[in-house]
Design a protein around this motif. Structure first.
Motif, PDB file in Angstrom:
ATOM      1  N   LEU A 123      37.116  52.339  38.633  1.00  0.00           N
ATOM      2  CA  LEU A 123      36.374  53.301  39.435  1.00  0.00           C
ATOM      3  C   LEU A 123      37.321  54.358  39.992  1.00  0.00           C
ATOM      4  O   LEU A 123      38.352  54.027  40.588  1.00  0.00           O
ATOM      5  N   ILE A 124      36.965  55.625  39.801  1.00  0.00           N
ATOM      6  CA  ILE A 124      37.783  56.736  40.275  1.00  0.00           C
ATOM      7  C   ILE A 124      36.937  57.572  41.221  1.00  0.00           C
ATOM      8  O   ILE A 124      35.913  58.136  40.822  1.00  0.00           O
ATOM      9  N   GLY A 125      37.335  57.622  42.490  1.00  0.00           N
ATOM     10  CA  GLY A 125      36.575  58.363  43.488  1.00  0.00           C
ATOM     11  C   GLY A 125      37.013  59.817  43.564  1.00  0.00           C
ATOM     12  O   GLY A 125      38.198  60.105  43.698  1.00  0.00           O
ATOM     13  N   VAL A 126      36.051  60.719  43.480  1.00  0.00           N
ATOM     14  CA  VAL A 126      36.321  62.152  43.601  1.00  0.00           C
ATOM     15  C   VAL A 126      35.460  62.662  44.751  1.00  0.00           C
ATOM     16  O   VAL A 126      34.268  62.905  44.600  1.00  0.00           O
ATOM     17  N   LYS A 127      36.067  62.798  45.920  1.00  0.00           N
ATOM     18  CA  LYS A 127      35.312  63.173  47.120  1.00  0.00           C
ATOM     19  C   LYS A 127      35.141  64.691  47.194  1.00  0.00           C
ATOM     20  O   LYS A 127      36.116  65.427  47.368  1.00  0.00           O
ATOM     21  N   SER A 139      32.259  75.126  45.004  1.00  0.00           N
ATOM     22  CA  SER A 139      33.660  75.378  44.631  1.00  0.00           C
ATOM     23  C   SER A 139      34.478  74.097  44.674  1.00  0.00           C
ATOM     24  O   SER A 139      35.357  73.880  43.822  1.00  0.00           O
ATOM     25  N   ASP A 140      34.206  73.221  45.640  1.00  0.00           N
ATOM     26  CA  ASP A 140      34.917  71.941  45.714  1.00  0.00           C
ATOM     27  C   ASP A 140      34.502  71.023  44.568  1.00  0.00           C
ATOM     28  O   ASP A 140      35.335  70.286  44.021  1.00  0.00           O
ATOM     29  N   VAL A 141      33.226  71.062  44.223  1.00  0.00           N
ATOM     30  CA  VAL A 141      32.747  70.253  43.094  1.00  0.00           C
ATOM     31  C   VAL A 141      33.435  70.710  41.810  1.00  0.00           C
ATOM     32  O   VAL A 141      33.925  69.886  41.024  1.00  0.00           O
ATOM     33  N   VAL A 142      33.498  72.011  41.601  1.00  0.00           N
ATOM     34  CA  VAL A 142      34.161  72.559  40.406  1.00  0.00           C
ATOM     35  C   VAL A 142      35.622  72.135  40.375  1.00  0.00           C
ATOM     36  O   VAL A 142      36.144  71.736  39.320  1.00  0.00           O
ATOM     37  N   GLU A 143      36.293  72.182  41.527  1.00  0.00           N
ATOM     38  CA  GLU A 143      37.691  71.770  41.588  1.00  0.00           C
ATOM     39  C   GLU A 143      37.836  70.283  41.279  1.00  0.00           C
ATOM     40  O   GLU A 143      38.773  69.866  40.602  1.00  0.00           O
ATOM     41  N   TRP A 172      39.913  68.501  38.220  1.00  0.00           N
ATOM     42  CA  TRP A 172      40.856  67.400  38.438  1.00  0.00           C
ATOM     43  C   TRP A 172      40.573  66.269  37.447  1.00  0.00           C
ATOM     44  O   TRP A 172      41.507  65.690  36.871  1.00  0.00           O
ATOM     45  N   ILE A 173      39.312  65.960  37.246  1.00  0.00           N
ATOM     46  CA  ILE A 173      38.942  64.917  36.282  1.00  0.00           C
ATOM     47  C   ILE A 173      39.442  65.280  34.895  1.00  0.00           C
ATOM     48  O   ILE A 173      39.995  64.440  34.172  1.00  0.00           O
ATOM     49  N   LEU A 174      39.258  66.529  34.504  1.00  0.00           N
ATOM     50  CA  LEU A 174      39.695  66.979  33.185  1.00  0.00           C
ATOM     51  C   LEU A 174      41.201  66.807  33.021  1.00  0.00           C
ATOM     52  O   LEU A 174      41.678  66.357  31.971  1.00  0.00           O
ATOM     53  N   GLU A 175      41.936  67.116  34.080  1.00  0.00           N
ATOM     54  CA  GLU A 175      43.397  67.002  34.044  1.00  0.00           C
ATOM     55  C   GLU A 175      43.862  65.553  34.036  1.00  0.00           C
ATOM     56  O   GLU A 175      44.891  65.222  33.434  1.00  0.00           O
ATOM     57  N   GLN A 176      43.110  64.671  34.695  1.00  0.00           N
ATOM     58  CA  GLN A 176      43.532  63.282  34.874  1.00  0.00           C
ATOM     59  C   GLN A 176      42.829  62.303  33.931  1.00  0.00           C
ATOM     60  O   GLN A 176      43.020  61.098  34.054  1.00  0.00           O
ATOM     61  N   ARG A 177      42.055  62.797  32.978  1.00  0.00           N
ATOM     62  CA  ARG A 177      41.216  61.913  32.171  1.00  0.00           C
ATOM     63  C   ARG A 177      42.018  60.892  31.382  1.00  0.00           C
ATOM     64  O   ARG A 177      41.605  59.737  31.252  1.00  0.00           O
ATOM     65  N   GLU A 178      43.168  61.282  30.867  1.00  0.00           N
ATOM     66  CA  GLU A 178      43.966  60.332  30.087  1.00  0.00           C
ATOM     67  C   GLU A 178      44.675  59.331  30.994  1.00  0.00           C
ATOM     68  O   GLU A 178      44.783  58.150  30.654  1.00  0.00           O
ATOM     69  N   ARG A 179      45.149  59.787  32.129  1.00  0.00           N
ATOM     70  CA  ARG A 179      45.849  58.900  33.069  1.00  0.00           C
ATOM     71  C   ARG A 179      44.970  57.734  33.505  1.00  0.00           C
ATOM     72  O   ARG A 179      45.413  56.586  33.586  1.00  0.00           O
TER      73      ARG A 179
END
Length: 278
Positions: free
Chosen positions: A69-73, A84-88, A92-99
Motif C-alpha cells: 500500500l502506497i499512500g499519496v495524501k 494541482s496537488d492531485v496532479v502533483e 509522483w506516482i509516475l516517477e516512483q512506479r518502479e521503486r
C-alpha cells in the motif's frame, strides 16, 4: 515483489491490518514525512483494498490482503483538496512506479461542480499518462447522481476504469449529508459509457484511523477500492496483464441487473470470475 496499490486520498494510518505493507508515502498537503491520515477516508479505502483482518480476527478483510500500500495524501482532514496537488501526486506516482512496483492507482474522489475546466483537463491528461505507462487507474463515479452526465473527474476520463454503486438506494452519509441515489451516472459529455462497472458501495465496514478500529462508510468512494483490490489480486497471479487487458477482462466478467443502464454500464462485476477464470 508485492503488487503495489497507490491510494490517492487523505493519507493512510498504520492500522494493524496493514502490517508492514505500507511501503511508500508522500504528503502533498502538509509536507509531513511520517505516515498519517487526519481524516480516516484514505485508511478506509486502504482497508477495503488490502486490510488483512488481523484486528477483527478476519471479520473485516480487504480484497487483496497481500498487496503493498502506497499512500499519496492530496486531501485534507475534511476531504478537500486542490487539483494541482492531485496532479502533483499523480506525477509522483509516475516517477516512483518502479521503486514501489505500483500497478494500480485508486482515486476515490471527484471534482466539485464549480471546478476549473482547464484544471480538469490537466487532471485527466495526468491520469491518462499513468494508464499509458502501464498502471491500471480505478476511479469512483462520484456521488453527484442521479442525473445523466453526473460522473465527476477523473472518473469521466475515457481510458480508465470508473466504478459506480448499484445499491445507492440506501441512505448514506456523504460529506456529512444524507443522500439517496448518489452514484454518478453517464454517459460523459463525449458520449462515453460510464461507469464501466458497479459493485456495492453502501454501509461498507473497513479500517479507521484509530487503533485496531473500523468504521462504516458509504459512497462510490467505497465501490472503487473493491475493484482496485480485485485488479491487484489479478495482477498478483497474472503480472503480464496490461491496463487495456485488465479492462477488457473486467467487462467480460460483468452481469447486468435491473437498474438504469446509465448507472451500471456493463453491469455488476463478478469478482470471483474476474480473479479466477482462465
Amino acid at each position: 515483489m508485492q503488487t503495489g496499490v497507490a491510494i490517492v486520498d487523505t493519507g493512510i494510518y498504520r492500522h494493524r491490518d496493514f502490517g508492514s505493507r505500507i511501503t511508500g508515502f508522500v504528503d502533498l498537503v502538509h509536507g509531513k514525512n511520517s505516515v498519517y491520515d487526519d481524516s480516516g477516508h484514505g485508511t478506509h479505502i486502504a482497508g477495503i483494498i488490502g486490510g488483512d483482518g488481523s484486528a477483527s480476527r478476519g471479520r473485516y478483510k480487504g480484497i487483496a490482503p497481500h498487496s503493498a500500500l502506497i499512500g499519496v495524501k492530496v486531501l485534507d482532514a475534511q476531504g478537500n483538496g486542490k487539483i494541482s496537488d492531485v496532479v502533483e501526486g499523480l506525477r509522483w506516482i509516475l516517477e516512483q512506479r518502479e521503486r514501489y512496483n505500483i500497478r494500480v492507482v485508486n482515486i476515490s474522489f471527484g471534482t466539485v461542480p464549480d471546478h476549473d475546466v482547464q484544471e480538469e483537463k490537466q487532471l485527466n491528461r495526468q491520469v491518462e499518462q499513468l494508464w499509458d505507462a502501464g498502471i491500471v487507474v480505478v476511479a469512483a463515479a462520484g456521488n453527484s447522481g442521479p442525473d445523466r452526465n453526473s460522473i465527476t473527474a477523473p472518473g469521466n476520463c475515457k481510458k480508465i476504469i470508473t466504478v459506480g454503486s448499484y445499491d445507492d438506494t440506501n441512505f448514506s452519509g456523504v460529506r456529512g449529508r444524507k443522500v439517496r441515489y448518489y452514484s454518478g451516472r453517464g454517459p460523459t459529455e463525449e458520449c462515453v459509457i460510464k461507469p464501466e462497472v458497479v459493485v456495492t458501495g453502501s454501509n461498507i465496514i473497513a479500517c479507521s484511523n484509530r487503533k485496531d478500529a473500523y468504521a462504516k462508510k458509504s459512497g462510490t468512494s467505497m465501490s472503487a477500492p473493491i475493484v482496485s483490490g480485485a485488479v491487484a489480486r489479478l495482477l498478483e497471479e497474472r503480472p503480464d496483464y496490461t491496463p487495456k487487458g485488465v479492462k477488457m477482462r473486467l467487462l467480460k466478467c460483468c452481469e447486468t441487473i435491473a437498474i438504469p443502464e446509465n448507472q451500471q454500464g456493463f453491469g455488476v462485476l463478478n469478482i470471483v470470475k474476474f480473479i479466477t477464470s482462465g
